[in-house]
Design a protein around this motif. Structure first.
Motif, PDB file in Angstrom:
ATOM      1  N   GLU A  45      56.063 -35.462  71.175  1.00  0.00           N
ATOM      2  CA  GLU A  45      55.339 -36.648  70.737  1.00  0.00           C
ATOM      3  C   GLU A  45      53.952 -36.291  70.221  1.00  0.00           C
ATOM      4  OE1 GLU A  45      55.854 -40.394  70.680  1.00  0.00           O
ATOM      5  OE2 GLU A  45      57.617 -39.245  70.093  1.00  0.00           O
ATOM      6  N   MET A  46      53.314 -35.328  70.875  1.00  0.00           N
ATOM      7  CA  MET A  46      51.992 -34.900  70.413  1.00  0.00           C
ATOM      8  C   MET A  46      52.079 -34.266  69.032  1.00  0.00           C
ATOM      9  SD  MET A  46      50.250 -33.389  73.861  1.00  0.00           S
ATOM     10  CE  MET A  46      51.635 -32.322  74.192  1.00  0.00           C
ATOM     11  N   ASP A  47      53.159 -33.520  68.784  1.00  0.00           N
ATOM     12  CA  ASP A  47      53.369 -32.941  67.460  1.00  0.00           C
ATOM     13  C   ASP A  47      53.531 -34.039  66.416  1.00  0.00           C
ATOM     14  OD1 ASP A  47      53.970 -31.348  65.306  1.00  0.00           O
ATOM     15  OD2 ASP A  47      56.016 -30.946  65.936  1.00  0.00           O
ATOM     16  N   ASN A  48      54.272 -35.101  66.752  1.00  0.00           N
ATOM     17  CA  ASN A  48      54.468 -36.218  65.820  1.00  0.00           C
ATOM     18  C   ASN A  48      53.155 -36.949  65.535  1.00  0.00           C
ATOM     19  OD1 ASN A  48      57.220 -35.642  65.768  1.00  0.00           O
ATOM     20  ND2 ASN A  48      57.674 -37.049  67.458  1.00  0.00           N
ATOM     21  N   TYR A  49      52.375 -37.186  66.600  1.00  0.00           N
ATOM     22  CA  TYR A  49      51.079 -37.847  66.395  1.00  0.00           C
ATOM     23  C   TYR A  49      50.150 -36.972  65.560  1.00  0.00           C
ATOM     24  CZ  TYR A  49      51.780 -41.846  69.511  1.00  0.00           C
ATOM     25  OH  TYR A  49      52.218 -43.025  70.066  1.00  0.00           O
ATOM     26  N   ALA A  50      50.130 -35.674  65.833  1.00  0.00           N
ATOM     27  CA  ALA A  50      49.251 -34.772  65.086  1.00  0.00           C
ATOM     28  C   ALA A  50      49.629 -34.753  63.612  1.00  0.00           C
ATOM     29  CB  ALA A  50      49.319 -33.370  65.682  1.00  0.00           C
ATOM     30  N   SER A  51      50.923 -34.747  63.320  1.00  0.00           N
ATOM     31  CA  SER A  51      51.366 -34.776  61.926  1.00  0.00           C
ATOM     32  C   SER A  51      50.970 -36.086  61.246  1.00  0.00           C
ATOM     33  CB  SER A  51      52.881 -34.588  61.876  1.00  0.00           C
ATOM     34  OG  SER A  51      53.360 -34.674  60.545  1.00  0.00           O
ATOM     35  N   PHE A  52      51.145 -37.209  61.947  1.00  0.00           N
ATOM     36  CA  PHE A  52      50.782 -38.520  61.391  1.00  0.00           C
ATOM     37  C   PHE A  52      49.276 -38.591  61.129  1.00  0.00           C
ATOM     38  CE2 PHE A  52      49.603 -42.969  61.603  1.00  0.00           C
ATOM     39  CZ  PHE A  52      50.608 -43.605  60.894  1.00  0.00           C
ATOM     40  N   ILE A  53      48.474 -38.088  62.067  1.00  0.00           N
ATOM     41  CA  ILE A  53      47.014 -38.128  61.919  1.00  0.00           C
ATOM     42  C   ILE A  53      46.574 -37.254  60.754  1.00  0.00           C
ATOM     43  CG2 ILE A  53      44.843 -37.499  63.037  1.00  0.00           C
ATOM     44  CD1 ILE A  53      46.219 -38.264  65.721  1.00  0.00           C
ATOM     45  N   GLY A  54      47.200 -36.073  60.618  1.00  0.00           N
ATOM     46  CA  GLY A  54      46.842 -35.199  59.514  1.00  0.00           C
ATOM     47  C   GLY A  54      47.093 -35.842  58.161  1.00  0.00           C
ATOM     48  N   GLU A  55      48.206 -36.562  58.022  1.00  0.00           N
ATOM     49  CA  GLU A  55      48.494 -37.254  56.768  1.00  0.00           C
ATOM     50  C   GLU A  55      47.534 -38.417  56.544  1.00  0.00           C
ATOM     51  OE1 GLU A  55      52.536 -38.444  56.903  1.00  0.00           O
ATOM     52  OE2 GLU A  55      53.346 -36.397  56.942  1.00  0.00           O
ATOM     53  N   ALA A  56      47.185 -39.114  57.629  1.00  0.00           N
ATOM     54  CA  ALA A  56      46.270 -40.259  57.498  1.00  0.00           C
ATOM     55  C   ALA A  56      44.883 -39.816  57.035  1.00  0.00           C
ATOM     56  CB  ALA A  56      46.177 -41.006  58.814  1.00  0.00           C
ATOM     57  N   LEU A  57      44.435 -38.668  57.519  1.00  0.00           N
ATOM     58  CA  LEU A  57      43.105 -38.191  57.142  1.00  0.00           C
ATOM     59  C   LEU A  57      43.004 -37.893  55.650  1.00  0.00           C
ATOM     60  CD1 LEU A  57      42.360 -35.814  60.155  1.00  0.00           C
ATOM     61  CD2 LEU A  57      41.314 -38.037  59.704  1.00  0.00           C
ATOM     62  N   GLU A  58      44.132 -37.647  54.993  1.00  0.00           N
ATOM     63  CA  GLU A  58      44.116 -37.390  53.555  1.00  0.00           C
ATOM     64  C   GLU A  58      43.889 -38.671  52.755  1.00  0.00           C
ATOM     65  OE1 GLU A  58      44.277 -34.506  52.154  1.00  0.00           O
ATOM     66  OE2 GLU A  58      44.730 -33.283  53.924  1.00  0.00           O
ATOM     67  N   LYS A  59      44.195 -39.829  53.344  1.00  0.00           N
ATOM     68  CA  LYS A  59      44.143 -41.092  52.604  1.00  0.00           C
ATOM     69  C   LYS A  59      43.027 -42.025  53.055  1.00  0.00           C
ATOM     70  CE  LYS A  59      49.221 -40.974  52.579  1.00  0.00           C
ATOM     71  NZ  LYS A  59      50.430 -41.698  53.015  1.00  0.00           N
ATOM     72  N   THR A  60      42.520 -41.819  54.250  1.00  0.00           N
ATOM     73  CA  THR A  60      41.602 -42.801  54.838  1.00  0.00           C
ATOM     74  C   THR A  60      40.254 -42.804  54.147  1.00  0.00           C
ATOM     75  OG1 THR A  60      42.660 -42.650  57.003  1.00  0.00           O
ATOM     76  CG2 THR A  60      40.411 -43.467  56.961  1.00  0.00           C
ATOM     77  N   ARG A  61      39.732 -43.995  53.939  1.00  0.00           N
ATOM     78  CA  ARG A  61      38.328 -44.194  53.608  1.00  0.00           C
ATOM     79  C   ARG A  61      37.819 -45.303  54.526  1.00  0.00           C
ATOM     80  NH1 ARG A  61      37.797 -48.538  50.102  1.00  0.00           N
ATOM     81  NH2 ARG A  61      39.753 -49.280  49.178  1.00  0.00           N
ATOM     82  N   CYS A  62      36.524 -45.415  54.648  1.00  0.00           N
ATOM     83  CA  CYS A  62      35.954 -46.307  55.659  1.00  0.00           C
ATOM     84  C   CYS A  62      36.424 -47.737  55.463  1.00  0.00           C
ATOM     85  CB  CYS A  62      34.433 -46.237  55.613  1.00  0.00           C
ATOM     86  SG  CYS A  62      33.643 -47.174  56.937  1.00  0.00           S
ATOM     87  N   ARG A  63      36.857 -48.340  56.552  1.00  0.00           N
ATOM     88  CA  ARG A  63      37.352 -49.709  56.522  1.00  0.00           C
ATOM     89  C   ARG A  63      36.207 -50.704  56.686  1.00  0.00           C
ATOM     90  NH1 ARG A  63      42.730 -49.972  58.537  1.00  0.00           N
ATOM     91  NH2 ARG A  63      42.393 -52.217  58.744  1.00  0.00           N
ATOM     92  N   GLU A  64      36.439 -51.922  56.204  1.00  0.00           N
ATOM     93  CA  GLU A  64      35.458 -52.989  56.350  1.00  0.00           C
ATOM     94  C   GLU A  64      35.615 -53.718  57.679  1.00  0.00           C
ATOM     95  OE1 GLU A  64      35.781 -55.627  53.083  1.00  0.00           O
ATOM     96  OE2 GLU A  64      35.266 -54.123  51.565  1.00  0.00           O
ATOM     97  N   CYS A  65      36.818 -53.719  58.221  1.00  0.00           N
ATOM     98  CA  CYS A  65      37.112 -54.453  59.457  1.00  0.00           C
ATOM     99  C   CYS A  65      37.840 -53.537  60.423  1.00  0.00           C
ATOM    100  CB  CYS A  65      37.981 -55.691  59.184  1.00  0.00           C
ATOM    101  SG  CYS A  65      37.305 -56.839  57.979  1.00  0.00           S
ATOM    102  N   VAL A  66      37.690 -53.848  61.700  1.00  0.00           N
ATOM    103  CA  VAL A  66      38.466 -53.161  62.730  1.00  0.00           C
ATOM    104  C   VAL A  66      39.925 -53.588  62.596  1.00  0.00           C
ATOM    105  CG1 VAL A  66      38.840 -53.057  65.215  1.00  0.00           C
ATOM    106  CG2 VAL A  66      36.538 -52.896  64.305  1.00  0.00           C
ATOM    107  N   PRO A  67      40.883 -52.677  62.748  1.00  0.00           N
ATOM    108  CA  PRO A  67      42.295 -53.063  62.643  1.00  0.00           C
ATOM    109  C   PRO A  67      42.648 -54.238  63.544  1.00  0.00           C
ATOM    110  CG  PRO A  67      42.101 -50.686  62.706  1.00  0.00           C
ATOM    111  CD  PRO A  67      40.726 -51.229  62.926  1.00  0.00           C
ATOM    112  N   SER A  68      43.530 -55.068  63.049  1.00  0.00           N
ATOM    113  CA  SER A  68      43.952 -56.252  63.797  1.00  0.00           C
ATOM    114  C   SER A  68      44.828 -55.846  64.980  1.00  0.00           C
ATOM    115  CB  SER A  68      44.724 -57.204  62.886  1.00  0.00           C
ATOM    116  OG  SER A  68      45.915 -56.582  62.435  1.00  0.00           O
ATOM    117  N   TRP A  69      45.116 -56.827  65.832  1.00  0.00           N
ATOM    118  CA  TRP A  69      45.972 -56.599  66.995  1.00  0.00           C
ATOM    119  C   TRP A  69      47.326 -56.066  66.543  1.00  0.00           C
ATOM    120  CZ3 TRP A  69      44.510 -58.104  72.105  1.00  0.00           C
ATOM    121  CH2 TRP A  69      45.495 -57.956  73.065  1.00  0.00           C
ATOM    122  N   GLU A  70      47.888 -56.696  65.526  1.00  0.00           N
ATOM    123  CA  GLU A  70      49.206 -56.273  65.041  1.00  0.00           C
ATOM    124  C   GLU A  70      49.154 -54.865  64.460  1.00  0.00           C
ATOM    125  OE1 GLU A  70      52.464 -57.501  61.573  1.00  0.00           O
ATOM    126  OE2 GLU A  70      50.624 -58.672  61.837  1.00  0.00           O
TER     127      GLU A  70
END
Length: 769
Positions: A359-384
């Motif tokens: 599971e840690m390997d899966n999370y690490a892979s997901f986080i690595g891909e997210a860091l390639e696309k993320t830019r600063c958000r205007e709002c905190v993510p919603s509950w959903e």
């Protein structure tokens, strides 16, 4: 007896020394918390063991030293000055008498002799040689100075400066403004000359970066430095350096935060609570909200999460995975700084190599891909969104379009409005259209175009927050996909869904009163609307309310054609103006208050009765108009839906401004004059026109060939330069007409198959200005 007295003397002396150390006569910086670059070893590098531990071997094989072996002068950021006289010390920069605020004393301010040197700010009991030093504030590059302000001078009669240090805060006062500014400048200059202070975590991150291709050295660094590893103990100091001082002076926020250093320690406590929390979503939202409000804490939280996911005793438990879930949410919301980002990427790769197919390997892979696309958000993510991210899934987003239709699209935390528009164009078969489309935020009373680079997840979060504040159905928000810029209305096929878009949006303009037409034409349009939506008339067919078919302001206009009240009654029904003289508010003086009260009650009663009569007449007028519409509807029997829509648009096309986007203008200024009234600024495919609201003929029209420049001078003013004329439009409506104009100006240069989203044109315009 002499021996007993000598023992008492030693005890008292030891107690006095403890009091001096605890209450700030001399301030020391412990080397296990902060270390200066000058405190490194002779080869420019410090020992890897920076925590309280026994002597061990460092990563390069040399013997390290524990804190007990470090010389005393290395434990302080400065070396104590020699006991020479105040007048003989060549390092003194500024000296003088200042008042200092004293807490816990019945005297709020006391006068001391202050001396500023290259290392500290000291104060003494007097200015004489050999005077007793009462306190020291060590100056590092993390200290801060608050300059004198007028508000404090008005309240106290003194100009104040505040100096923040690690352990102490000196609030100093003087009656002379120039003297206060002189001290503030001098202290700030000393702070600016100090070398950056680095924490042990920063030093170790640098060591890991230099040895990242040597796994044995890296493992040794982690093994001998508990500060890098998971812990159940609380954190007493941040992992990264933060400036000392009050939050209100360093990072403006009105949400009751303490200092940034204190908030960093509190956040680590919140992280530890994740392991035992029944529902982690509120804690995750709280951490993300703090990072959104206090930008410097983002790198700190990343470092804390890397620490808590390193060398964990039980890495596969659900409690430990909570840290990975928060790290996932962080990676989809904020990007760390460059140094911490490298450290985070190395940590993810290290975890993947240590725990493959976990599971840690899966999370690490997901986080690595997210860091390639993320830019600063205007709002905190919603509950959903947080719940979806915890499972590494995508959200479902419902996008409505004109008519009863809607589409459900899978979106991530990085999906933008431009991407959704492209996917909707593909889904609805509109990629070949020459007209442009956009997403709109919409509720029952209001709508606004969404910029192309806006993150859809931020919009959904805003909808969630607004729905929580305003739960009534009239304020429910949704995303709508609509025509944005009508470049070629004639090329729209009658059988296409784009024709339905044109019909529905034209009807929205009619209901809002944005299509100048006579009352007879409006009644015919209402009948055609009923025929297209319901079909042939039937007594069993549900009939929508009149305000969904006919502009409501026309009903009110019919009602107000005759005078609503005799002129003699108007003054009695008008409330007194706010701030008017007492003689006007009380015509009979103070003694006539009872008579005035009776008159006011009668006037109020008369106004209520008048409102009831007005509402009754409105219902009568609406019923009369509805009966005319229904009769016209009966005469349309046999009309198909397509025929009804075509007849509807034929009437609407009679207006010369058909197809333009209207913006309400509150004030208009040009070289020929000004209009202080409500106007329409119409942006069409060939020109920009100005209309009086409700009038079909344009006051002025400017083909795009005559427009030299256009732009926004402030948040409410739009400017167009046509030839030698400058036109200024003041409006309170949020949508920006620049992108619309840019779309139309460049229409001739775009290929027929290209449909530009609005944000792309806005970006081009911004780069030109």
């Amino acid at each position: 007896m002499p021996v007993q007295g000598f023992c008492w003397f030693l005890c008292c002396r030891q107690g006095f020394n403890l009091l001096r150390r605890d209450y700030g006569e001399k301030e020391e910086e412990e080397s296990f918390e902060l270390r200066n670059k000058e405190d490194l070893t002779c080869n420019g590098r410090g020992p890897l063991e920076v925590t309280l531990s026994q002597p061990t071997r460092t990563a390069n094989g040399t013997n390290g030293h524990s804190l007990s072996e470090v010389p005393d002068e290395m434990k302080s950021l400065i070396i104590e000055k020699s006991k020479m006289g105040l007048e003989e010390d060549p390092e003194l920069l500024v000296k003088g008498w200042l008042f200092r605020e004293v807490r816990g004393s019945w005297i709020k301010q006391q006068c001391y002799w202050f001396v500023l040197s290259q290392d500290s700010l000291d104060y003494y009991s007097s200015s004489e040689r050999g005077a007793r030093r009462l306190g020291t504030l060590v100056l590092t590059n993390l200290c801060s100075v608050i300059w004198p302000d007028k508000q404090t001078f008005k309240e106290t009669g003194y100009w104040s400066i505040t100096v923040y240090g690690r352990k102490h805060c000196y609030k100093l006062y003087t009656k002379h403004f120039n003297e206060a500014v002189h001290w503030a400048c001098a202290v700030q200059k000393v702070i600016d000359t100090k070398a950056p202070v680095e924490t042990p975590t920063q030093l170790l991150i640098r060591d890991i970066e230099e040895n990242k291709f040597n796994p044995e050295v890296v493992d040794n660094i982690y093994q001998h430095n508990p500060i890098l590893k998971h812990t159940q103990s609380p954190l007493y100091a941040p992992l990264l350096p933060f400036p000392y001082g009050s939050l209100e002076h360093t990072y403006h926020s009105g949400k009751g935060y303490s200092t940034v250093r204190e908030e960093a320690v509190k956040l680590f406590n919140c992280l530890q609570q994740l392991e035992s929390a029944r529902d982690p979503v509120p804690l995750i939202q709280g951490v993300l909200q703090t990072c959104l409000d206090l930008r410097p804490l983002r790198d700190e939280v990343y470092c804390q999460l890397v620490k808590q996911t390193s060398c964990t005793p039980q890495p596969h438990t659900a409690a430990h995975l909570r840290y990975w879930q928060l790290l996932t949410c962080m990676s989809c919301t904020f990007l760390p700084g460059p140094g911490v980002l490298k450290y985070l990427r190395f940590h993810l790769k290290r975890i993947q190599s240590q725990f493959p197919d976990s599971e840690m390997d899966n999370y690490a892979s997901f986080i690595g891909e997210a860091l390639e696309k993320t830019r600063c958000r205007e709002c905190v993510p919603s509950w959903e969104e947080i719940q979806v991210l915890m499972g590494r899934q995508e959200m479902l987003c419902t996008v409505h379009y004109p008519g009863p239709g809607s589409c459900q699209l899978h979106i991530s935390s990085h999906t933008t409005a431009n991407e959704v528009v492209r996917r909707m164009l593909e889904k609805l078969g509109l990629k070949e259209s020459r007209n442009t489309f956009s997403l709109f935020e919409q509720n029952a009373h209001w709508e606004r175009a969404v910029g192309g680079s806006t993150i859809i997840a931020d919009i959904l979060t805003r909808f969630e927050n607004l729905s929580a504040k305003e739960p009534d159905s009239g304020s429910q928000w949704r995303l709508c996909f609509k025509l944005y810029c009508l470049l070629d209305a004639d090329a729209i096929s009658v059988d296409s869904i784009e024709y339905l878009f044109l019909f529905e949006q034209c009807h929205e303009m009619v209901v809002r009163g944005q299509l100048p037409a006579c009352e007879e034409d409006l009644q015919t349009l209402a009948a055609l609307r009923l025929q297209s939506v319901i079909g042939d008339f039937s007594t069993h067919s549900p009939c929508p309310p009149l305000d969904e078919l006919f502009p409501s302001h026309m009903v009110e206009a019919r009602l107000l054609m005759p005078p609503c009240a005799p002129p003699a009654l108007l003054p009695a029904t008008q409330p007194p103006a706010q701030g008017c003289p007492p003689s006007q508010r009380f015509p009979g003086g103070l003694l006539g208050g009872a008579l005035w009260n009776h008159t006011a009650t009668a006037a109020h009663k008369q106004k209520v009765e008048q409102d009831l009569r007005l509402r009754s007449r409105l219902k009568e007028e609406a019923a009369a108009i509805m009966s005319i519409v229904v009769e016209a509807w009966k005469g349309l029997a046999g009309y198909s839906r397509r025929d009804s829509m075509a007849a509807y648009l034929t009437i609407a096309r009679q207006w010369s401004g058909f197809g333009c986007t209207l913006y309400e203008v509150d004030f208009y200024i040009s070289s020929t004059g000004s209009f202080s009234q409500k106007l329409w600024l119409g942006v069409a495919a060939t020109c920009v026109s100005l209309y009086r609201q409700g009038e079909a003929e344009a006051l002025e029209s400017f083909p795009y060939g005559q427009i030299c420049s256009y732009g926004v001078s402030d948040s409410n003013t739009f400017k167009i330069t046509a030839g030698d004329r400058d036109l200024l439009f003041e409006t309170t409506k949020l949508p920006d007409p620049r992108a619309k104009i840019h779309c139309d100006v460049n229409e001739s240069t775009q290929p027929a198959s290209l449909s530009l989203p609005p944000e792309s044109t806005t970006k081009t315009l911004t780069s030109c200005y």
